[in-house]
Design a protein around this motif. Structure first.
Motif, PDB file in Angstrom:
ATOM      1  N   ARG A  58      40.157  31.346  12.230  1.00 27.23           N
ATOM      2  CA  ARG A  58      38.759  30.995  11.937  1.00 27.23           C
ATOM      3  C   ARG A  58      38.164  30.121  13.029  1.00 27.23           C
ATOM      4  NH1 ARG A  58      40.064  31.320   6.209  1.00 27.23           N
ATOM      5  NH2 ARG A  58      40.996  29.248   6.201  1.00 27.23           N
ATOM      6  N   ALA A  59      38.985  29.176  13.530  1.00 25.17           N
ATOM      7  CA  ALA A  59      38.500  28.300  14.608  1.00 25.17           C
ATOM      8  C   ALA A  59      38.206  29.100  15.875  1.00 25.17           C
ATOM      9  CB  ALA A  59      39.534  27.212  14.893  1.00 25.17           C
ATOM     10  N   GLN A  60      39.082  30.034  16.200  1.00 26.46           N
ATOM     11  CA  GLN A  60      38.852  30.862  17.389  1.00 26.46           C
ATOM     12  C   GLN A  60      37.616  31.741  17.207  1.00 26.46           C
ATOM     13  OE1 GLN A  60      40.298  30.384  20.116  1.00 26.46           O
ATOM     14  NE2 GLN A  60      42.407  29.694  19.819  1.00 26.46           N
ATOM     15  N   LYS A  61      37.412  32.235  15.994  1.00 30.25           N
ATOM     16  CA  LYS A  61      36.213  33.034  15.709  1.00 30.25           C
ATOM     17  C   LYS A  61      34.951  32.188  15.872  1.00 30.25           C
ATOM     18  CE  LYS A  61      34.068  35.919  12.140  1.00 30.25           C
ATOM     19  NZ  LYS A  61      34.198  36.422  10.739  1.00 30.25           N
ATOM     20  N   LEU A  62      35.006  30.936  15.380  1.00 32.59           N
ATOM     21  CA  LEU A  62      33.875  30.022  15.534  1.00 32.59           C
ATOM     22  C   LEU A  62      33.545  29.830  17.006  1.00 32.59           C
ATOM     23  CD1 LEU A  62      31.919  27.723  14.547  1.00 32.59           C
ATOM     24  CD2 LEU A  62      33.875  26.177  14.758  1.00 32.59           C
ATOM     25  N   ILE A  63      34.575  29.618  17.818  1.00 29.08           N
ATOM     26  CA  ILE A  63      34.359  29.391  19.243  1.00 29.08           C
ATOM     27  C   ILE A  63      33.747  30.631  19.900  1.00 29.08           C
ATOM     28  CG2 ILE A  63      35.550  28.979  21.450  1.00 29.08           C
ATOM     29  CD1 ILE A  63      37.560  27.249  19.731  1.00 29.08           C
ATOM     30  N   ARG A  64      34.266  31.811  19.561  1.00 22.95           N
ATOM     31  CA  ARG A  64      33.725  33.054  20.135  1.00 22.95           C
ATOM     32  C   ARG A  64      32.285  33.269  19.711  1.00 22.95           C
ATOM     33  NH1 ARG A  64      38.339  35.274  18.175  1.00 22.95           N
ATOM     34  NH2 ARG A  64      37.153  36.477  16.634  1.00 22.95           N
ATOM     35  N   SER A  65      31.997  33.016  18.441  1.00 24.24           N
ATOM     36  CA  SER A  65      30.654  33.299  17.914  1.00 24.24           C
ATOM     37  C   SER A  65      29.598  32.357  18.471  1.00 24.24           C
ATOM     38  CB  SER A  65      30.660  33.223  16.385  1.00 24.24           C
ATOM     39  OG  SER A  65      30.910  31.897  15.946  1.00 24.24           O
ATOM     40  N   ALA A  66      30.037  31.227  19.025  1.00 27.25           N
ATOM     41  CA  ALA A  66      29.086  30.254  19.571  1.00 27.25           C
ATOM     42  C   ALA A  66      28.656  30.595  20.996  1.00 27.25           C
ATOM     43  CB  ALA A  66      29.705  28.862  19.545  1.00 27.25           C
ATOM     44  N   GLY A  67      29.148  31.710  21.513  1.00 28.78           N
ATOM     45  CA  GLY A  67      28.780  32.103  22.873  1.00 28.78           C
ATOM     46  C   GLY A  67      29.310  31.124  23.896  1.00 28.78           C
ATOM     47  N   ASP A  68      28.411  30.574  24.703  1.00 24.29           N
ATOM     48  CA  ASP A  68      28.811  29.638  25.758  1.00 24.29           C
ATOM     49  C   ASP A  68      28.780  28.183  25.311  1.00 24.29           C
ATOM     50  OD1 ASP A  68      29.294  31.601  27.608  1.00 24.29           O
ATOM     51  OD2 ASP A  68      27.233  31.612  28.372  1.00 24.29           O
ATOM     52  N   ALA A  69      28.528  27.918  24.026  1.00 26.41           N
ATOM     53  CA  ALA A  69      28.344  26.536  23.579  1.00 26.41           C
ATOM     54  C   ALA A  69      29.667  25.812  23.351  1.00 26.41           C
ATOM     55  CB  ALA A  69      27.514  26.506  22.301  1.00 26.41           C
ATOM     56  N   LEU A  70      30.707  26.553  22.945  1.00 23.08           N
ATOM     57  CA  LEU A  70      31.993  25.949  22.595  1.00 23.08           C
ATOM     58  C   LEU A  70      33.103  26.557  23.446  1.00 23.08           C
ATOM     59  CD1 LEU A  70      31.781  26.039  18.670  1.00 23.08           C
ATOM     60  CD2 LEU A  70      31.172  24.137  20.177  1.00 23.08           C
ATOM     61  N   THR A  71      34.176  25.794  23.619  1.00 21.70           N
ATOM     62  CA  THR A  71      35.336  26.293  24.350  1.00 21.70           C
ATOM     63  C   THR A  71      36.595  25.636  23.804  1.00 21.70           C
ATOM     64  OG1 THR A  71      36.296  26.596  26.562  1.00 21.70           O
ATOM     65  CG2 THR A  71      35.156  24.520  26.158  1.00 21.70           C
ATOM     66  N   VAL A  72      37.715  26.348  23.804  1.00 24.23           N
ATOM     67  CA  VAL A  72      38.965  25.776  23.333  1.00 24.23           C
ATOM     68  C   VAL A  72      39.561  24.903  24.432  1.00 24.23           C
ATOM     69  CG1 VAL A  72      40.441  27.708  24.060  1.00 24.23           C
ATOM     70  CG2 VAL A  72      41.130  26.267  22.130  1.00 24.23           C
ATOM     71  N   ILE A  73      40.146  23.794  24.042  1.00 25.12           N
ATOM     72  CA  ILE A  73      40.732  22.834  24.984  1.00 25.12           C
ATOM     73  C   ILE A  73      42.249  22.960  24.953  1.00 25.12           C
ATOM     74  CG2 ILE A  73      41.050  20.389  25.511  1.00 25.12           C
ATOM     75  CD1 ILE A  73      38.204  21.456  26.079  1.00 25.12           C
ATOM     76  N   ARG A  74      42.846  23.185  26.139  1.00 23.60           N
ATOM     77  CA  ARG A  74      44.303  23.245  26.265  1.00 23.60           C
ATOM     78  C   ARG A  74      44.834  22.198  27.238  1.00 23.60           C
ATOM     79  NH1 ARG A  74      46.792  28.073  24.582  1.00 23.60           N
ATOM     80  NH2 ARG A  74      45.336  29.592  23.695  1.00 23.60           N
ATOM     81  N   SER A  75      43.959  21.615  28.044  1.00 24.35           N
ATOM     82  CA  SER A  75      44.384  20.644  29.051  1.00 24.35           C
ATOM     83  C   SER A  75      43.276  19.628  29.259  1.00 24.35           C
ATOM     84  CB  SER A  75      44.678  21.345  30.381  1.00 24.35           C
ATOM     85  OG  SER A  75      43.472  21.848  30.947  1.00 24.35           O
ATOM     86  N   ALA A  76      43.620  18.520  29.902  1.00 18.02           N
ATOM     87  CA  ALA A  76      42.600  17.516  30.217  1.00 18.02           C
ATOM     88  C   ALA A  76      41.538  18.104  31.138  1.00 18.02           C
ATOM     89  CB  ALA A  76      43.259  16.298  30.856  1.00 18.02           C
ATOM     90  N   GLY A  77      41.976  18.962  32.052  1.00 19.13           N
ATOM     91  CA  GLY A  77      41.023  19.606  32.959  1.00 19.13           C
ATOM     92  C   GLY A  77      40.002  20.452  32.226  1.00 19.13           C
ATOM     93  N   ASP A  78      40.402  21.032  31.091  1.00 16.67           N
ATOM     94  CA  ASP A  78      39.454  21.819  30.295  1.00 16.67           C
ATOM     95  C   ASP A  78      38.326  20.942  29.759  1.00 16.67           C
ATOM     96  OD1 ASP A  78      40.913  24.143  30.647  1.00 16.67           O
ATOM     97  OD2 ASP A  78      41.912  24.035  28.694  1.00 16.67           O
ATOM     98  N   ILE A  79      38.638  19.681  29.457  1.00 22.07           N
ATOM     99  CA  ILE A  79      37.587  18.764  28.973  1.00 22.07           C
ATOM    100  C   ILE A  79      36.631  18.441  30.110  1.00 22.07           C
ATOM    101  CG2 ILE A  79      37.111  16.494  27.971  1.00 22.07           C
ATOM    102  CD1 ILE A  79      39.776  16.665  26.510  1.00 22.07           C
ATOM    103  N   ASP A  80      37.171  18.188  31.306  1.00 24.83           N
ATOM    104  CA  ASP A  80      36.306  17.962  32.470  1.00 24.83           C
ATOM    105  C   ASP A  80      35.408  19.171  32.707  1.00 24.83           C
ATOM    106  OD1 ASP A  80      37.280  15.388  33.114  1.00 24.83           O
ATOM    107  OD2 ASP A  80      38.958  16.234  34.222  1.00 24.83           O
ATOM    108  N   ALA A  81      35.980  20.363  32.590  1.00 21.54           N
ATOM    109  CA  ALA A  81      35.212  21.585  32.814  1.00 21.54           C
ATOM    110  C   ALA A  81      34.135  21.769  31.749  1.00 21.54           C
ATOM    111  CB  ALA A  81      36.145  22.794  32.839  1.00 21.54           C
ATOM    112  N   ALA A  82      34.472  21.433  30.507  1.00 21.70           N
ATOM    113  CA  ALA A  82      33.483  21.529  29.427  1.00 21.70           C
ATOM    114  C   ALA A  82      32.315  20.591  29.694  1.00 21.70           C
ATOM    115  CB  ALA A  82      34.141  21.197  28.084  1.00 21.70           C
ATOM    116  N   LYS A  83      32.629  19.384  30.135  1.00 20.54           N
ATOM    117  CA  LYS A  83      31.568  18.409  30.444  1.00 20.54           C
ATOM    118  C   LYS A  83      30.667  18.935  31.549  1.00 20.54           C
ATOM    119  CE  LYS A  83      29.503  14.414  30.164  1.00 20.54           C
ATOM    120  NZ  LYS A  83      28.722  14.062  28.948  1.00 20.54           N
ATOM    121  N   ALA A  84      31.276  19.474  32.594  1.00 19.49           N
ATOM    122  CA  ALA A  84      30.494  19.971  33.735  1.00 19.49           C
ATOM    123  C   ALA A  84      29.615  21.154  33.341  1.00 19.49           C
ATOM    124  CB  ALA A  84      31.440  20.365  34.864  1.00 19.49           C
TER     125      ALA A  84
END
Length: 336
Positions: A58-84
């Motif tokens: 369900r969480a992955q579906k939520l992320i997909r359905s949000a288009g470019d607004a949400l992203t799954v985080i697997r590393s600290a670098g992913d958080i930096d990338a989300a911020k950017a």
């Protein structure tokens, strides 16, 4: 001079406990509040691995359905990338280790699905150890010690929230990576049985970890609706005890609070947890749950940034509290 709004917008803002992500309006409110990443609860302590797999889906579906607004985080670098990129990151978080069942290999499976933080118990006893609402405080089981070792190897953050005193102290000693209390209050500030003691705070800081300040009203104060200053009293206490490097946010907004639930819906939610034995009236008084004035919902998070400045924390300290300290822990445990 940087305004509070600019400081909040420019900073990495992380909530280490965000069960409200299951609520569609809650997702929008987190995004409106300027959060860079939030830890969404996906564990199912009743149905175990099967229920948890459904929740992760369900969480992955939520992320997909949000288009470019949400992203799954697997590393600290992913958080930096989300911020950017102007996205909000979702960290998959277990509140209770029951979905591990009796199979250590499930830990590796969950890691491959994106789970980044696992809390050991949810108030009651499980295979890993005793929860903080248990009659006993027996500490980690032999299986629990194996779980800590495997979590370290898989580079998943070990979360001691809701876990019994002895179990947390043994966990912190056993863990070779920083451990956290993703969402907890301070017993010396407000004597809820769910809040943690000074030596737990000192031990978690010695591990290199942190305490996420919890805004759930009964853990903040005895008032029906706490003030923002009462929440900051917990943060200031931790800063005075172990330093500002060991405080984060674990605000714990959830579906059963006002205004996301009606009083009737909140009572049904409350009764379910009482009947399961996971909540006790001593720690969890009945609803409604009114979060601290000024940050009643996550879209008002900038008011917390302002209040921290008003309380005497400087700009760099505020940035550590609202996200920087979580980033340090994530880099140490997950890597870049």
């Amino acid at each position: 001079m940087t305004s509070v709004a600019d400081l909040h917008r420019q900073s990495v803002v992380i909530d280490g406990c965000a069960p409200l992500i299951a609520n569609a309006q809650g997702v929008l409110d987190y995004m409106a509040g300027g959060f860079t990443a939030v830890a969404a609860t996906v564990s199912d302590n009743v149905e175990g691995a099967l229920g948890t797999l459904r929740n992760i889906g369900r969480a992955q579906k939520l992320i997909r359905s949000a288009g470019d607004a949400l992203t799954v985080i697997r590393s600290a670098g992913d958080i930096d990338a989300a911020k950017a990129a102007g996205k909000m990151g979702i960290i998959l978080h277990f509140q209770g280790g029951d979905p591990i069942e009796n199979r250590l290999d499930y830990i590796d499976a969950y890691k491959s699905m994106g789970v980044g933080m696992i809390q050991l118990t949810y108030n009651v006893k499980n295979r890993i150890g005793d929860g903080c609402e248990e009659r006993t405080d027996a500490g980690l089981s032999r299986f629990g010690l194996d779980v800590i070792k495997r979590l370290n190897e898989a580079r998943i953050v070990v979360d001691c929230s809701h876990t019994g005193y002895r179990t947390t102290m043994e966990t912190i000693e056993a863990s070779e990576r920083p451990a956290v209390f993703s969402h907890a209050g301070v017993r010396a500030v407000h004597p809820s049985p769910r809040n943690i003691l000074d030596d737990q705070i000192k031990a978690i800081a010695q591990s290199g970890g942190l305490v996420g300040a919890n805004a759930y009203p009964p853990f903040v104060s005895g008032d029906k609706q706490p003030s923002l200053e009462q929440l900051i009293d917990h943060i200031k206490y931790i800063a005075d005890l172990v330093g500002v490097d060991h405080i984060g946010l674990g605000l714990d907004y959830f579906d059963g609070q006002h205004p996301y639930s009606t009083d009737e819906e909140a009572q049904v939610f409350y009764n379910k947890f009482l009947e399961s034995g996971e909540w006790s009236p001593a720690s969890y008084p009945p609803p409604p749950y009114l979060y601290p004035k000024g940050i009643e919902t996550p879209d008002k998070a900038a008011n917390l940034t302002e209040a921290l400045l008003r309380a005497g924390f400087d700009t760099k300290e505020v940035q550590k509290i609202i996200g920087g300290n979580w980033m340090r822990v994530f880099r140490e445990v997950w890597g870049e």
